[in-house]
Design a protein around this motif. Sequence first.
Motif, PDB file in Angstrom:
ATOM      1  N   GLU A  90       0.655  -1.483   0.345  1.00 50.27           N
ATOM      2  CA  GLU A  90      -0.317  -0.208   0.055  1.00 50.27           C
ATOM      3  C   GLU A  90       0.611   1.037   0.329  1.00 50.27           C
ATOM      4  N   LYS A  91       2.234   1.281   0.612  1.00 47.66           N
ATOM      5  CA  LYS A  91       2.520   2.370   0.661  1.00 47.66           C
ATOM      6  C   LYS A  91       3.514   2.700  -0.083  1.00 47.66           C
ATOM      7  N   TYR A  92       4.064   2.082  -0.869  1.00 45.04           N
ATOM      8  CA  TYR A  92       5.337   1.956  -1.692  1.00 45.04           C
ATOM      9  C   TYR A  92       5.269   1.089  -3.298  1.00 45.04           C
ATOM     10  N   SER A  93       3.867   1.102  -3.699  1.00 45.81           N
ATOM     11  CA  SER A  93       3.328   0.721  -4.928  1.00 45.81           C
ATOM     12  C   SER A  93       3.179   2.217  -5.859  1.00 45.81           C
ATOM     13  N   LEU A  94       3.803   2.339  -6.637  1.00 44.31           N
ATOM     14  CA  LEU A  94       3.159   3.294  -7.671  1.00 44.31           C
ATOM     15  C   LEU A  94       1.645   2.547  -8.639  1.00 44.31           C
ATOM     16  N   LYS A  95       0.465   3.639  -9.097  1.00 39.52           N
ATOM     17  CA  LYS A  95      -0.298   3.337  -9.610  1.00 39.52           C
ATOM     18  C   LYS A  95      -0.345   4.209 -10.978  1.00 39.52           C
ATOM     19  N   ILE A  99      -2.836  -0.012 -13.116  1.00 34.26           N
ATOM     20  CA  ILE A  99      -1.699  -1.016 -12.705  1.00 34.26           C
ATOM     21  C   ILE A  99      -0.729  -0.610 -11.714  1.00 34.26           C
ATOM     22  N   LYS A 100      -0.922  -1.341 -10.500  1.00 32.44           N
ATOM     23  CA  LYS A 100       0.058  -1.134  -9.304  1.00 32.44           C
ATOM     24  C   LYS A 100       1.203  -1.425  -9.691  1.00 32.44           C
ATOM     25  N   LEU A 101       2.573  -0.673  -9.360  1.00 36.16           N
ATOM     26  CA  LEU A 101       3.330  -1.529  -9.895  1.00 36.16           C
ATOM     27  C   LEU A 101       4.564  -1.004  -8.372  1.00 36.16           C
TER      28      LEU A 101
END
Length: 262
Positions: A90-95, A99-101
Amino acid sequence: MKIAISGKGGVGKTLLASLLSTVFVEFGYSVIAIDADPDANLAATLGFPHPEKITPISEMSTLIEERTGARPGQIAPYFKLNPKVDDLPEKYSLKYNSIKLMVMGRIKRGGTGCYCPEGALLQALITHLLLARDEVVILDMEAGIEHLSRGTARTVDKLIIVVEPGRRSVETAYRITSLAKDISLQNIAIVGNKLRNQSEREFLISSLPDFEFLGFIPYDQAVVEADLANLPLLDASQPITTEIRNIYQALLSTTQAASTIN
Ligand SMILES: Nc1ncnc2c1ncn2[C@@H]1O[C@H](COP(=O)(O)OP(=O)(O)OP(=O)(O)O)[C@@H](O)[C@H]1O
Ligand SMILES: [Mg+2]
């Protein structure tokens, strides 16, 4: 569904990871794409803005120290091998484009693998993503499977090995298969990429007779041109997109995994 992608350098792992992520999203799944290749470029391929500004997890020294008790690069006699990671997606994925990365980054390796704090954190994070998340997880790896382990092998619905028409990528496919056997990972399938004609397809089928083929992606100069022009690959080639949709269907019909649809 949990999908890991491996294969020789340059065969098209990142292309497949990014286009498959896009197709899963198109069909209503939530997707988390993981760049586990030290030469990370999945963000760029997915069209994320300013991919060069993304800090990989392996370079987040403060986070690594907070979770493992030791700083990366430090010779630490003790660090936690099972750090807390469940809040990191949740804290460190980018969207971007739904698409979450997560970008894992590079680990400085010693001779016999890495028993270092950043290695422990990445391993725990990848294990968590494979075991505990509901999303479709698509893991873009390098030419090995060192991010997978005996403990995660069972949760991988498909290890896709990408090959191109050429002996070296076929040899790499056999080497990866033998690494997969070592951790009892059975669900392996092949995707052929950069095919120019029927005889190249026959070469791959006859070189890998005991393997399941999920599909054959044609070579398309439009992808090369999009790459040179720094344009997203996603809309570059209709023939490739069509084949990725077929691969998506093949994945659904050969795996029984229950995935969460949005
Ligand atoms: N079907 C295709 N037609 C034309 N060009 C392609 C095709 N697939 C991949 N390419 C091109 O080949 C190059 C390598 O592709 P990609 O980066 O996806 O491979 P990779 O296996 O992830 O490489 P690496 O091992 O460096 O991570 C890229 O420039 C990509 O645009
Ligand atoms: Mg790649």
